[in-house]
Design a protein around this motif. Sequence first.
Motif, PDB file in Angstrom:
ATOM      1  N   ASN A  77       0.826  -1.227   0.000  1.00 29.20           N
ATOM      2  CA  ASN A  77       0.000   0.000   0.000  1.00 29.20           C
ATOM      3  C   ASN A  77       0.850   1.263   0.000  1.00 29.20           C
ATOM      4  O   ASN A  77       0.380   2.322  -0.388  1.00 29.20           O
ATOM      5  N   HIS A  78       2.101   1.141   0.485  1.00 29.07           N
ATOM      6  CA  HIS A  78       2.930   2.344   0.660  1.00 29.07           C
ATOM      7  C   HIS A  78       4.387   1.901   0.795  1.00 29.07           C
ATOM      8  O   HIS A  78       4.682   0.951   1.534  1.00 29.07           O
ATOM      9  N   HIS A 145       0.279   8.764   2.323  1.00 26.28           N
ATOM     10  CA  HIS A 145       1.142   9.822   2.767  1.00 26.28           C
ATOM     11  C   HIS A 145       2.159  10.274   1.704  1.00 26.28           C
ATOM     12  O   HIS A 145       2.684  11.372   1.760  1.00 26.28           O
ATOM     13  N   SER A 149       0.943   6.074  -2.263  1.00 26.50           N
ATOM     14  CA  SER A 149       0.036   5.462  -1.269  1.00 26.50           C
ATOM     15  C   SER A 149      -1.280   5.007  -1.884  1.00 26.50           C
ATOM     16  O   SER A 149      -1.828   5.652  -2.782  1.00 26.50           O
ATOM     17  N   ASN A 163      -3.419   2.098   5.195  1.00 31.25           N
ATOM     18  CA  ASN A 163      -2.011   2.325   5.504  1.00 31.25           C
ATOM     19  C   ASN A 163      -1.851   3.480   6.491  1.00 31.25           C
ATOM     20  O   ASN A 163      -2.403   3.435   7.576  1.00 31.25           O
ATOM     21  N   ASP A 164      -1.097   4.541   6.125  1.00 34.37           N
ATOM     22  CA  ASP A 164      -0.789   5.593   7.105  1.00 34.37           C
ATOM     23  C   ASP A 164      -2.024   6.354   7.601  1.00 34.37           C
ATOM     24  O   ASP A 164      -2.048   6.832   8.751  1.00 34.37           O
TER      25      ASP A 164
END
Length: 395
Positions: A77-78, A145, A149, A163-164
């Motif tokens: 995802n990131h 982020h 992302s 994610n973040d």
Amino acid sequence: MVKVSLKDGVNWVGVVDWNIRDFHGYKTNRGSTYNAYLVQDEKTALIDTVKHTFTEELIQHISEVTSFDKIDYIIVNHVEMDHSSSLPTIAKLAKNAKILASQRGKEALVEHYGQEFSNVETVKSGDELALGKKTLRFLEAPMLHWPDSMFTYLVEDKILMPNDAFGQHLATSGRFDDEVDDHILMEEATMYYANILMPFAPLITRKIQEVINMKIPIEMIAPSHGIIWRKDPSKIINAYLNWSAGSSRSKVVLVFDTMWGSTDKMAKAIADGIISESVEVKILKLRSSELSEAVTEILEAKAVLVGSPTLNNQMFPTLGQFLTYITGLKPKGKLWGFFGSYGWGGGAVKGMIETARKAGFEVYEPGVEAKYVPDQEDMKKCFEFGQQIALKVKA
Ligand code: FEO
């Protein structure tokens, strides 16, 4: 590891970083977690990995749930290294797995880890991956982020893995919001938003609106840091909508540093002026407070007053550090005022005002200055400065 199940066939396999106290400069006094999730159906998908220092722990956690040769997909995802730096090792162990990322994610993986990631498959918003009865749906979320992302949504289980976004730097034994102190949880979620996501406020508003418009049911939000929101996921969604809209209250934050106590005296007189108008004030002396704490206090404040002594015709170094940090975070809709002391030439207040103007901040002028040690007249000016700011905040 005690098994942590979100839903049947959906397990947390991440790690808790109890002892991290500095996350690239952000003071993480309550630690953090790097969350990874394993989704098992006819096919198995690993959602994200963890920071490389915890690779062995991740391997152990995955092994307790499945064997590596049964992993069919790894979803990235990131690419920031707190989520991907164990990927090179995990990818070697899960030799049957295809790696999926956004286009920008694929590019970032190659740029971080080399050409062995040039065969990563890319997904875009709306793409779905059937695992059997379970389906993963992807939603790109650039700048939440990083440009790469994306969110992964587990359609049948109604779990959003963003994610973040919606995370917190919080190490706890419980993995869910109903297992931790609600006040501490929101305090950490606020600090996380202020220090990491504040610059992207307009994108956050748009992305959340996009998710709302998709009318997808969300029973859980499982971010990559901190606890999983299952008791009331709308609580953090609404908090993000408020923060990203720049909502603020009648509060002034006063950030300063001092050499021989003059700017300290000025700060207290200004605070008295603010309090005399029944407006909330929070005072933070740099070198006694963390920058991340100051930024968190500023998030919902209507005005920020910044004080510095003059050192070699410049603002004091801690104020330079503070202004570099806060201008990068781009807080919106606040009134900024400046004050400080000097011995002969001056320069601190002028320099701070120039920095604030360059950042596009609304600056209340003139600032207040005192030579050497503030006398009665200077203290009166400071008190009145505080009153004027408070009246602006109340208007
Ligand atoms: Fe938790 Fe942007 O990494």
